[in-house]
Write a protein that holds these residues in place. Structure first.
Motif, PDB file in Angstrom:
ATOM      1  N   GLY A   1       2.167   9.197  -6.666  1.00  0.00           N
ATOM      2  CA  GLY A   1       2.934  10.567  -6.398  1.00  0.00           C
ATOM      3  C   GLY A   1       3.711  10.719  -7.756  1.00  0.00           C
ATOM      4  O   GLY A   1       3.872  11.656  -7.997  1.00  0.00           O
TER       5      GLY A   1
ATOM      6  N   SER B   1       0.852  -1.231   0.198  1.00  0.00           N
ATOM      7  CA  SER B   1      -0.059   0.126  -0.159  1.00  0.00           C
ATOM      8  C   SER B   1       0.805   1.317   0.054  1.00  0.00           C
ATOM      9  O   SER B   1       0.520   2.392  -0.689  1.00  0.00           O
ATOM     10  CB  SER B   1      -1.013  -0.102   1.028  1.00  0.00           C
ATOM     11  OG  SER B   1      -0.323  -0.136   2.351  1.00  0.00           O
ATOM     12  N   GLU B   2       2.074   1.084   0.720  1.00  0.00           N
ATOM     13  CA  GLU B   2       2.737   2.435   0.735  1.00  0.00           C
ATOM     14  C   GLU B   2       3.656   2.617  -0.480  1.00  0.00           C
ATOM     15  O   GLU B   2       3.800   3.621  -1.159  1.00  0.00           O
ATOM     16  CB  GLU B   2       3.957   2.044   1.949  1.00  0.00           C
ATOM     17  CG  GLU B   2       4.660   3.523   2.166  1.00  0.00           C
ATOM     18  CD  GLU B   2       5.659   3.429   3.358  1.00  0.00           C
ATOM     19  OE1 GLU B   2       6.626   4.252   3.512  1.00  0.00           O
ATOM     20  OE2 GLU B   2       5.434   2.492   4.209  1.00  0.00           O
TER      21      GLU B   2
ATOM     22  N   TYR C   1       2.355   1.738  -3.348  1.00  0.00           N
ATOM     23  CA  TYR C   1       1.229   2.284  -4.336  1.00  0.00           C
ATOM     24  C   TYR C   1       0.997   3.907  -4.073  1.00  0.00           C
ATOM     25  O   TYR C   1       0.983   4.684  -5.152  1.00  0.00           O
ATOM     26  CB  TYR C   1       0.078   1.655  -3.942  1.00  0.00           C
ATOM     27  CG  TYR C   1      -0.921   1.946  -5.024  1.00  0.00           C
ATOM     28  CD1 TYR C   1      -0.976   1.580  -6.298  1.00  0.00           C
ATOM     29  CD2 TYR C   1      -2.382   2.463  -4.710  1.00  0.00           C
ATOM     30  CE1 TYR C   1      -1.918   1.825  -7.183  1.00  0.00           C
ATOM     31  CE2 TYR C   1      -3.189   2.712  -5.609  1.00  0.00           C
ATOM     32  CZ  TYR C   1      -2.995   2.478  -6.957  1.00  0.00           C
ATOM     33  OH  TYR C   1      -3.816   2.938  -7.873  1.00  0.00           O
ATOM     34  N   ARG C   2       1.057   4.509  -2.933  1.00  0.00           N
ATOM     35  CA  ARG C   2       1.062   5.836  -2.669  1.00  0.00           C
ATOM     36  C   ARG C   2       2.274   6.517  -3.402  1.00  0.00           C
ATOM     37  O   ARG C   2       2.183   7.626  -3.929  1.00  0.00           O
ATOM     38  CB  ARG C   2       1.067   5.885  -1.178  1.00  0.00           C
ATOM     39  CG  ARG C   2      -0.105   5.928  -0.527  1.00  0.00           C
ATOM     40  CD  ARG C   2      -0.463   6.416   0.853  1.00  0.00           C
ATOM     41  NE  ARG C   2       0.487   6.010   1.945  1.00  0.00           N
ATOM     42  CZ  ARG C   2       0.386   4.936   2.495  1.00  0.00           C
ATOM     43  NH1 ARG C   2      -0.589   4.219   2.678  1.00  0.00           N
ATOM     44  NH2 ARG C   2       1.400   4.594   3.395  1.00  0.00           N
ATOM     45  N   HIS C   3       3.541   5.853  -3.194  1.00  0.00           N
ATOM     46  CA  HIS C   3       4.392   6.422  -3.796  1.00  0.00           C
ATOM     47  C   HIS C   3       4.432   6.408  -5.377  1.00  0.00           C
ATOM     48  O   HIS C   3       4.816   7.439  -6.061  1.00  0.00           O
ATOM     49  CB  HIS C   3       5.841   5.717  -3.248  1.00  0.00           C
ATOM     50  CG  HIS C   3       6.360   5.976  -1.930  1.00  0.00           C
ATOM     51  ND1 HIS C   3       7.469   5.444  -1.523  1.00  0.00           N
ATOM     52  CD2 HIS C   3       5.546   6.900  -1.053  1.00  0.00           C
ATOM     53  CE1 HIS C   3       7.493   5.818  -0.146  1.00  0.00           C
ATOM     54  NE2 HIS C   3       6.586   6.677   0.051  1.00  0.00           N
TER      55      HIS C   3
END
Length: 264
Positions: free
Chosen positions: A12, A4-5, A7-9
């Motif tokens: 961005g 999930s992290e 994916y956030r990166h």
């Protein structure tokens, strides 16, 4: 780092691009990348599918359906069979990627788009992928690889995002033929029709390795016995012989990704 992290990166990084062309085959990785790019860039993303004689027909149809469902602008680019691939050379992946992705850079230039993206992920580094050299030479960007996303990450995130997450790995039809073999359009159609028939019988993961007039079927090893039962019920041997094969065999070692691959 959790998926999930990552994916956030990823989102961005994609946002910072402004717009992009996504090389879209309709497979798991490029579908996931297109979905992320659509989230990050909205109408600034263009899906481009390069249609060749050695791309399975089902993948082209999947790409069309998926792009429509995502409401992404989708460009189908018909590519004549490159003559330098007609003998299926050992470095065909490099040559093919160089040809196809050069076309994508031309598409991007015509659309005034600065970035061309592909779905290479971290696990691809463990496989024989000579085509990756061509991507580097042409300046193609691989956002999934940049964020260290693995195939398992992509399946997990695809499931969370409501995408198809369990689609088997795909590969072009040239991978069904030995290297240094003269390739005809008829041979490719025969392979595609044979595999489509086998998938209709429930063998989602299947390869039809074609050795002249001999067809060698690869399915996961735990399903090899099922092929014999499916032949009894549905006539696999007769169907493939009707397509032009003289011999139809089952590989007892089971499906191996890239079983005809080898260093150039």
């Amino acid at each position: 780092m959790r998926a999930s992290e990552k994916y956030r990166h990823l989102l961005g990084g994609l946002c910072s691009l402004g717009n992009a062309v996504v090389a879209f085959s309709g497979g798991l990785d490029s579908t996931f990348l297109l979905h992320a790019a659509r989230q990050a860039l909205g109408d600034g993303v263009l899906a481009a599918t390069l249609v060749t004689a050695y791309m399975p027909e089902a993948e082209i149809e999947d790409a069309k359906r998926t792009a429509r469902a995502m409401r992404v602008r989708h460009l189908l680019v018909a590519v004549p069979f490159p003559e330098e691939l007609r003998t299926n050379p050992p470095d065909r992946c490099y040559r093919c990627k160089r040809i196809l992705f050069r076309l994508l850079t031309e598409v991007a230039a015509q659309e005034n788009i600065a970035h061309v993206l592909d779905g290479t992920n971290l696990d691809d580094l463990d496989d024989y992928r000579p085509g990756m050299r061509a991507l580097g030479e042409l300046g193609i960007e691989s956002p999934l690889l940049a964020e260290d996303l693995t195939k398992q990450d992509i399946r997990e995130l695809s499931r969370e995002q409501g995408l198809v997450w369990d689609k088997p790995a795909g590969a072009c039809l040239l991978s069904r033929l030995p290297h240094d073999t003269r390739v005809t359009d008829a041979a490719l159609r025969r392979i595609d029709q044979a595999e489509s028939f086998l998938r209709e019988l429930g063998f989602a993961t299947v390869r039809l390795r074609s050795h002249g007039d001999l067809a060698r079927i690869e399915v996961p090893r735990e399903r090899v016995a099922e092929i014999l039962e499916a032949d009894r019920r549905h006539g696999i041997d007769a169907r493939l012989k009707a397509l032009g094969y003289r011999y139809v065999t089952v590989d007892l070692a089971g499906y191996r990704m890239g079983s005809l691959n080898g260093p150039a």
